[in-house]
Enzyme design. Structure first.
Site, PDB file in Angstrom:
ATOM      1  N   GLY A   1     -29.431  42.847  -2.152  1.00 36.61           N
ATOM      2  CA  GLY A   1     -28.711  43.735  -1.232  1.00 36.61           C
ATOM      3  C   GLY A   1     -28.034  44.803  -2.074  1.00 36.61           C
TER       4      GLY A   1
ATOM      5  N   ASP B   1     -29.072  50.986  -8.472  1.00 35.85           N
ATOM      6  CA  ASP B   1     -27.825  50.240  -8.227  1.00 35.85           C
ATOM      7  C   ASP B   1     -26.945  50.243  -9.481  1.00 35.85           C
ATOM      8  OD1 ASP B   1     -28.527  49.626  -5.624  1.00 35.85           O
ATOM      9  OD2 ASP B   1     -29.493  47.734  -6.170  1.00 35.85           O
TER      10      ASP B   1
ATOM     11  N   GLY C   1     -35.562  41.592 -12.469  1.00 42.21           N
ATOM     12  CA  GLY C   1     -34.738  41.421 -11.274  1.00 42.21           C
ATOM     13  C   GLY C   1     -33.652  42.480 -11.202  1.00 42.21           C
TER      14      GLY C   1
END
Ligand code: ADP
Length: 295
Positions: free
Chosen positions: A41, A244, A279
């Site tokens: 998220g 991010d 990841g």
């Protein structure tokens, strides 16, 4: 130096990742090779990245009334993110991303679940925190009216708001006026300013609009001229979460009072390190490794 306080309004989810040699056709069943669950998220990712870089980070979000919700919250805590404003929503599931890795590509189904409960009313519960933060971050995995309300609140309190307009969705003009920083990648910039020449758009949003260009770095207009601040050459193994990490690092540097160009170099360095690990959260660097890379 005092740690800056950063509030992240955003999504959290559990990624359910299955890898398989073959992607099933409609109606077909295939055997997979491995299955894993990974917290994700954009909101939670950015909160974790900012905490690893040394800020005091509060997540403002919703999880489901399920075990994923417990795992998502535990993962935030483990990474030093404050979860006072992460609430389980009754009779709702946590947000999930269902990912199939097959034939060298991925297919993803996202179910927003509890993330749709991050409403304007919900973020008002954290009004005191927002008012007292050095900087607030938000992305577009929460309802649009929440982005509009956050921009309104932050502008009323004079708190800088960083909007990462991902995933791509048009942003209301009033929001663009009120936010302090907007950070689309090239695809998102095309959706936001479709049809307009990006040089003119950058000039019209000096020191506010920052377009990330992957390995090339980040482009903005510094008031005198358009500048491309280059990223750092690395061996990229997984670019998930580069944006991010970039956003979190930029936010931390700005909240600490660093100059614009220095903040962008810090963000590029952190994001370039993030693509060297697997990841989204797996590759997110510590403060120390970013600083060593900048020496
Ligand atoms: P997103 O991940 O949101 O699509 P980008 O691909 O533009 O965003 O990447 C965000 C930032 O991550 C870039 O501005 C850059 O700093 C860094 N970055 C991304 N890919 C690489 C790469 N291959 N090498 C070095 N830095 C990278």
């Amino acid at each position: 130096m005092k740690k800056p306080t950063i509030a992240v309004i955003g999504s959290s989810s559990m990624d359910l990742v299955v890898s398989s040699d073959k992607r099933p056709q409609a109606g077909e069943t295939v055997l997979g090779k491995a299955f894993d669950t990974v917290p994700g998220g954009k909101g939670a990712n950015q909160a974790v990245a900012a905490a690893r870089l040394g800020a005091d980070v509060y997540m403002i979000g919703c999880v489901g009334e399920d075990t994923y919700g417990e795992e998502i919250t535990a993962n935030l805590k483990k990474n030093g993110v404050r979860t006072d404003y992460v609430e389980p929503v009754t009779h709702e599931r946590s947000g999930t991303a269902h990912i199939i890795l097959a034939e060298g590509d991925n297919s993803i189904v996202v179910v927003k679940g509890a993330n749709d409960h991050v409403t304007p009313e919900y973020i008002e519960k954290a009004e005191e925190l927002l008012k007292n933060s050095d900087l607030v971050m938000i992305q577009q995995e929460v309802p649009e009216e929440t982005v509009v309300h956050a921009a309104e609140l932050c502008s009323r309190y004079g708190v800088p708001l960083l909007l990462n307009p991902a995933p791509a969705r048009p942003v209301p003009e009033v929001v663009l006026d009120q936010v302090s920083y907007v950070t689309p990648n090239e695809h998102e910039a095309a959706v936001l300013f479709g049809g307009l020449a990006l040089s003119e758009v950058l000039q019209a949003h000096q020191n506010k609009l920052f377009i990330t260009e992957g390995a090339a770095g980040v482009r903005y207009h510094n008031g005198r001229q358009e500048v491309l601040v280059p990223s750092f050459p690395v061996k990229a193994v997984d670019t998930t979460g580069a944006g991010d990490t970039f956003n979190a690092a930029f936010a931390v540097a700005i909240a600490e009072g660093k100059e614009m160009e220095e903040s962008l170099r810090f963000a590029n360095r952190a994001a370039s390190l993030s693509v060297t690990g697997f990841g989204a959260q797996g590759g997110m660097p510590s403060r120390q490794s970013v600083e060593e890379g900048l020496e």
